[in-house]
Design an enzyme around this catalytic site. Sequence first.
Site, PDB file in Angstrom:
ATOM      1  N   SER A  88      -7.652   0.113   0.578  1.00 40.50           N
ATOM      2  CA  SER A  88      -8.041   1.331   1.436  1.00 40.50           C
ATOM      3  C   SER A  88      -7.080   2.247   1.622  1.00 40.50           C
ATOM      4  CB  SER A  88      -8.167   0.647   2.939  1.00 40.50           C
ATOM      5  OG  SER A  88      -8.472   1.674   4.142  1.00 40.50           O
ATOM      6  N   CYS A  98       0.804  -1.274   0.075  1.00 39.23           N
ATOM      7  CA  CYS A  98      -0.172   0.038  -0.138  1.00 39.23           C
ATOM      8  C   CYS A  98       1.032   1.100  -0.034  1.00 39.23           C
ATOM      9  CB  CYS A  98      -0.945   0.002   1.146  1.00 39.23           C
ATOM     10  SG  CYS A  98      -2.363   1.031   0.969  1.00 39.23           S
ATOM     11  N   GLU A 108      -3.022  -8.678   3.178  1.00 40.28           N
ATOM     12  CA  GLU A 108      -3.013  -9.237   4.460  1.00 40.28           C
ATOM     13  C   GLU A 108      -4.112  -9.004   5.358  1.00 40.28           C
ATOM     14  OE1 GLU A 108      -1.650  -4.870   4.814  1.00 40.28           O
ATOM     15  OE2 GLU A 108      -1.770  -6.439   3.522  1.00 40.28           O
ATOM     16  N   HIS A 116      -4.264  -4.440   0.151  1.00 37.77           N
ATOM     17  CA  HIS A 116      -4.008  -5.166   1.352  1.00 37.77           C
ATOM     18  C   HIS A 116      -4.383  -6.786   1.131  1.00 37.77           C
ATOM     19  CE1 HIS A 116      -2.752  -1.692   3.718  1.00 37.77           C
ATOM     20  NE2 HIS A 116      -3.537  -1.083   2.990  1.00 37.77           N
ATOM     21  N   LYS A 171     -12.145   8.301  -0.683  1.00 32.29           N
ATOM     22  CA  LYS A 171     -11.098   7.282  -0.599  1.00 32.29           C
ATOM     23  C   LYS A 171     -11.629   5.993  -1.347  1.00 32.29           C
ATOM     24  CE  LYS A 171      -9.603   4.407   3.516  1.00 32.29           C
ATOM     25  NZ  LYS A 171      -9.680   4.250   5.114  1.00 32.29           N
ATOM     26  N   ARG A 182     -13.990   3.420  12.582  1.00 34.49           N
ATOM     27  CA  ARG A 182     -13.081   4.521  13.144  1.00 34.49           C
ATOM     28  C   ARG A 182     -13.247   5.902  12.404  1.00 34.49           C
ATOM     29  NH1 ARG A 182      -7.517   3.572  10.496  1.00 34.49           N
ATOM     30  NH2 ARG A 182      -8.924   4.692   8.719  1.00 34.49           N
TER      31      ARG A 182
END
Length: 306
Positions: free
Chosen positions: A192, A142, A236, A234, A163, A248
């Site tokens: 992300s 990323c 992972e 991502h 985003k 969040r």
Amino acid sequence: MPVKVPDDLPAFATLSSENIFVMSESRAMSQDIRPLKIAILNLMPTKVETEIQLLRLLGNSPVQVDVELVKMASHESKNISSEYLDRFYSTFNEIKDQKFDGMIITGAPVETLEYEEVDYWDELEEIMDWSVDNVTSTLHLCWGAMAGLYHHYGIPKYPLQSKVSGIFEHRVLLPSEPIVRGFDDRFFMPHSRHTELHADDISRNPHLHIVSKSDDAGVAIIVSEKNQVFITGHFEYDKYTLAYEFERDLNAGMNPHVPCNYFEGDDPHRDPVVRWRGHSTLFFTNWLNYHVYQETPFNIDDIGKR
């Protein structure tokens, strides 16, 4: 591939309970083989969660992996205690005289800043320069991928109007590349981020090859002729990572979009649907096998001499 970790690292108990093959230092000492040495430069504020995610994926092959967790000396982490970092992490100065078979540079929540505005940028540049001659293969994730492409090849990043968050379909463009060996023609991966790379910038560099991209999320996997791998997503991420980030951002008053193709029926009150785990495992296995194990010399001190 068992991952060797300190006996008291919190990730050890979590991964053991998931039947992931992790090996304590005390057990590893009794094995007469050379493990692969992998350094993880963990730039994420969620240190423990990122450790678990990456160790889970590194523990899926038949060779022992000796992991060295690395922190930035020029940055003070606010989300984890200094005692934890001192116990489980090393600084670059403490490892720079060593050689490593592989290295992972994670993402970081600093992508809206210019690279030179990041407080640890000078130190990160030093580490990335060092990796060229002291690491067989470096995997950039990323923001770490964008930072690596900018530093090594001058590839700029571009801000997005909103985003990119969710699970996106990707196409394999270069199926002959070992990093996607065994991949389906189409696969899913989480993204992300607030910035993107442009394919034209990368294609103009003859030392870089775009391996896969998404119609909605853009360039995804890039490899270099220096045995570097860059991934803008991502693989992972856990099942609930995007849900945590969404909540969040909501609590921070950012009015985020619901992550695309993530929650059942795109309803944030329902569970996420995992559709990237198989290719995630295959991606990390391919990196360890074809970019690290098959390329690294038997004598680790010979790394960088070719």
